[in-house]
Design an enzyme around this catalytic site. Structure first.
Site, PDB file in Angstrom:
ATOM      1  N   THR A 154       0.952  -1.177   0.032  1.00  0.00           N
ATOM      2  CA  THR A 154      -0.076  -0.039   0.009  1.00  0.00           C
ATOM      3  C   THR A 154       0.890   1.252  -0.047  1.00  0.00           C
ATOM      4  O   THR A 154       1.297   1.936  -1.144  1.00  0.00           O
ATOM      5  CB  THR A 154      -0.972   0.134   1.290  1.00  0.00           C
ATOM      6  OG1 THR A 154       0.050  -0.124   2.308  1.00  0.00           O
ATOM      7  CG2 THR A 154      -1.985  -1.098   1.196  1.00  0.00           C
ATOM      8  N   LYS A 180       3.878  -6.567   4.357  1.00  0.00           N
ATOM      9  CA  LYS A 180       3.891  -5.071   3.713  1.00  0.00           C
ATOM     10  C   LYS A 180       3.669  -4.237   4.995  1.00  0.00           C
ATOM     11  O   LYS A 180       3.106  -4.555   6.119  1.00  0.00           O
ATOM     12  CB  LYS A 180       2.496  -4.919   3.084  1.00  0.00           C
ATOM     13  CG  LYS A 180       1.188  -5.630   3.474  1.00  0.00           C
ATOM     14  CD  LYS A 180       0.511  -4.554   4.525  1.00  0.00           C
ATOM     15  CE  LYS A 180       0.414  -3.267   3.943  1.00  0.00           C
ATOM     16  NZ  LYS A 180      -0.379  -2.047   5.062  1.00  0.00           N
ATOM     17  N   THR A 191      -1.147  -2.355  11.916  1.00  0.00           N
ATOM     18  CA  THR A 191      -1.698  -2.693  10.686  1.00  0.00           C
ATOM     19  C   THR A 191      -0.575  -3.415   9.875  1.00  0.00           C
ATOM     20  O   THR A 191      -0.788  -3.450   8.414  1.00  0.00           O
ATOM     21  CB  THR A 191      -2.220  -1.410   9.982  1.00  0.00           C
ATOM     22  OG1 THR A 191      -1.148  -0.717   9.787  1.00  0.00           O
ATOM     23  CG2 THR A 191      -3.093  -0.762  10.715  1.00  0.00           C
TER      24      THR A 191
END
Length: 214
Positions: A154, A180, A191
């Site tokens: 992302t 990621k 996250t």
């Protein structure tokens, strides 16, 4: 002795990966990835300690804590499926069911992971189409693992993957991984999404202990 080798999540024997451009949020880039074990394998996991947990976290916790094995992971980038209520949980189940339609994998052996914008609902028609595109493309080649690592990005500036070989009892074994997240591991996985594969012959209990060790 740990020896760095070329590759990522497909480096360990028996693991395949695929990716596709499903158009979930990003245009003209890969935004879905899939990992698949040729046989059901021991599964372990660590999860965020945040009070608010996204639907995929809750789904995966149930599988890791209650299922003896796992065999597939479906990951999408662009929409996090976080703060989405019962609908978000239903989408996790629909994702697992779709995998079960195309591969001999029961619903409770399919992990799901999502990353991206919070509060948006997943476009399930695109998720399902992405799974349909990835299943026939599953491959154990190094390039497939590399493409999967790129697809889950992302805000990352580049893909993150690693593979190592170690000797255990005189037998060479491989550990591969991808993740990621840009500074997203704090606090307590927050996250960040990370996926580790290995062809080590190991029990679920010992695998969890090794993963959770400080």
């Amino acid at each position: 002795m740990i020896k760095m080798i070329k590759g990522g999540v497909t480096a360990a024997k028996g693991f395949c990966a695929a990716s596709t451009a499903a158009g979930i949020k990003y245009q003209n880039r890969q935004d879905m990835a899939m990992l698949y074990s040729e046989v059901p394998c021991a599964v372990a996991g660590t999860f965020t300690t945040n009070l608010v947990k996204a639907a995929p976290v809750k789904w995966d916790q149930k599988i890791v804590y209650e299922s003896k094995k796992a065999q597939a992971v479906v990951i999408n980038a662009g929409i996090a499926n976080a703060c989405t209520g019962e609908e978000g949980m239903r989408y996790c189940r629909q994702t697992a069911e779709k995998v079960g339609e195309l591969l001999p994998v029961p619903e409770d052996q399919v992990l799901v992971a999502s990353t991206g914008v919070i509060g948006m609902q997943l476009p399930m028609e695109r998720i399902c189409a992405g799974i349909e595109a990835m299943v026939p493309a599953l491959s154990g080649e190094t390039e497939s693992g590399h493409a999967a690592a790129q697809a889950i990005m992302t805000t990352d500036t580049h893909e993150k993957e690693i593979a190592v070989e170690v000797m255990l009892g005189g037998v060479p074994v491989t550990i591969g991984g991808m993740c990621k997240g840009s500074g997203m591991i704090h606090p307590n996985m927050c996250t960040m999404l990370a996926f580790v594969t290995t062809d080590v012959n190991i029990s679920k209990k010992l695998l969890q202990e090794a993963l959770s060790a400080d």
